[in-house]
Design a protein around this motif. Sequence first.
Motif, PDB file in Angstrom:
ATOM      1  N   GLU A 113       0.823  -1.210   0.000  1.00  0.00           N
ATOM      2  CA  GLU A 113       0.000   0.000   0.000  1.00  0.00           C
ATOM      3  C   GLU A 113       0.859   1.262   0.000  1.00  0.00           C
ATOM      4  O   GLU A 113       0.570   2.221  -0.714  1.00  0.00           O
ATOM      5  N   TRP A 114       1.925   1.219   0.795  1.00  0.00           N
ATOM      6  CA  TRP A 114       2.846   2.364   0.815  1.00  0.00           C
ATOM      7  C   TRP A 114       3.376   2.638  -0.587  1.00  0.00           C
ATOM      8  O   TRP A 114       3.494   3.775  -1.009  1.00  0.00           O
ATOM      9  N   LEU A 115       3.692   1.571  -1.297  1.00  0.00           N
ATOM     10  CA  LEU A 115       4.369   1.737  -2.585  1.00  0.00           C
ATOM     11  C   LEU A 115       3.395   2.038  -3.717  1.00  0.00           C
ATOM     12  O   LEU A 115       3.751   2.685  -4.698  1.00  0.00           O
ATOM     13  N   LYS A 116       2.175   1.543  -3.574  1.00  0.00           N
ATOM     14  CA  LYS A 116       1.205   1.724  -4.664  1.00  0.00           C
ATOM     15  C   LYS A 116       0.621   3.131  -4.682  1.00  0.00           C
ATOM     16  O   LYS A 116       0.329   3.693  -5.718  1.00  0.00           O
ATOM     17  N   THR A 117       0.456   3.692  -3.478  1.00  0.00           N
ATOM     18  CA  THR A 117      -0.137   5.023  -3.406  1.00  0.00           C
ATOM     19  C   THR A 117       0.960   6.085  -3.554  1.00  0.00           C
ATOM     20  O   THR A 117       2.130   5.770  -3.651  1.00  0.00           O
ATOM     21  N   ASP A 118       0.544   7.331  -3.538  1.00  0.00           N
ATOM     22  CA  ASP A 118       1.513   8.422  -3.644  1.00  0.00           C
ATOM     23  C   ASP A 118       2.047   8.852  -2.286  1.00  0.00           C
ATOM     24  O   ASP A 118       2.779   9.821  -2.164  1.00  0.00           O
ATOM     25  N   LEU A 119       1.646   8.111  -1.273  1.00  0.00           N
ATOM     26  CA  LEU A 119       2.005   8.417   0.104  1.00  0.00           C
ATOM     27  C   LEU A 119       3.456   8.857   0.273  1.00  0.00           C
ATOM     28  O   LEU A 119       3.755   9.883   0.872  1.00  0.00           O
ATOM     29  N   LEU A 120       4.359   8.075  -0.300  1.00  0.00           N
ATOM     30  CA  LEU A 120       5.773   8.315  -0.065  1.00  0.00           C
ATOM     31  C   LEU A 120       6.291   9.519  -0.835  1.00  0.00           C
ATOM     32  O   LEU A 120       7.306  10.107  -0.475  1.00  0.00           O
ATOM     33  N   LEU A 121       5.587   9.886  -1.898  1.00  0.00           N
ATOM     34  CA  LEU A 121       6.032  11.011  -2.726  1.00  0.00           C
ATOM     35  C   LEU A 121       5.876  12.346  -2.001  1.00  0.00           C
ATOM     36  O   LEU A 121       6.484  13.347  -2.377  1.00  0.00           O
ATOM     37  N   ASN A 122       5.037  12.354  -0.944  1.00  0.00           N
ATOM     38  CA  ASN A 122       4.869  13.585  -0.173  1.00  0.00           C
ATOM     39  C   ASN A 122       6.124  13.961   0.600  1.00  0.00           C
ATOM     40  O   ASN A 122       6.302  15.101   1.005  1.00  0.00           O
ATOM     41  N   PHE A 123       6.962  12.981   0.819  1.00  0.00           N
ATOM     42  CA  PHE A 123       8.178  13.242   1.598  1.00  0.00           C
ATOM     43  C   PHE A 123       9.305  13.631   0.650  1.00  0.00           C
ATOM     44  O   PHE A 123      10.032  12.775   0.157  1.00  0.00           O
ATOM     45  N   LYS A 124       9.444  14.921   0.446  1.00  0.00           N
ATOM     46  CA  LYS A 124      10.411  15.405  -0.558  1.00  0.00           C
ATOM     47  C   LYS A 124      11.855  15.210  -0.110  1.00  0.00           C
ATOM     48  O   LYS A 124      12.764  15.221  -0.926  1.00  0.00           O
TER      49      LYS A 124
END
Length: 215
Positions: free
Chosen positions: A132-143
């Motif tokens: 889920e972490w990888l599929k969503t954009d969740l991680l992209l918020n952390f610049k």
Amino acid sequence: MSIKKQINLIKAQIGKNVCLVAVSKTKTELKIKEAYDSGQRVFGENKVQELVSKQNNLPKDINWHMIGHLQRNKVKYIAPFIKLIHGVDNMKLLREIDKQARKNERVIDCLIQIKISNEESKFGIDYKEANEWLKTDLLLNFKNIRITGFMGMASNTNNELILSKEFSTLNNFFNMHENTNLKTLSMGMSNDYLLAIKNGSNMIRVGSNIFGARK
Ligand SMILES: *Cc1c(COP(=O)(O)O)cnc(C)c1O
């Protein structure tokens, strides 16, 4: 055997494509310097206070990795220099690392810790959550964070069947997600690093085999 001999032996075994993290927790700066003088530059620690004081006293071209469970309120102490954080397993921690990295005008590399063992004591998120972490954009918020791969700790056992299964499952997961950023698979310690490499590991964390047993 001397620290230098141990390091050279392990390096010969693992070849150039596997990164050796020398786990120096509880070991003196003198011993770390001995490893450093034999060419080792990557060291792993699991306690923030110990890590900060060693970083302060030892050569500045050492790449320090945080391999232990990291508490949110301590991120600020290592954010100025830490090269890789192995054990990231919750969003609140990611948010704090991102914040502290930005304060230091850095991008900090992190590995997602996956729970590959059934043992109660091991940290990490399960495969479903990692997906889920990888599929969503969740991680992209952390610049100011770059997720560069996965870390896993196998069961504390000599049973090679169990170990191989835990390692190979994480390796399959890694292969599914591997890309230019997600390129590190950190698994394998003193007792199981050869088996971990057979199962795809490209970063091993070895302490007692280099520095001797810890008390
Ligand atoms: C202590 C530790 C190691 C190294 O263990 P050894 O058995 O001494 O090689 C590796 N990974 C983590 C997360 C550790 O805490």
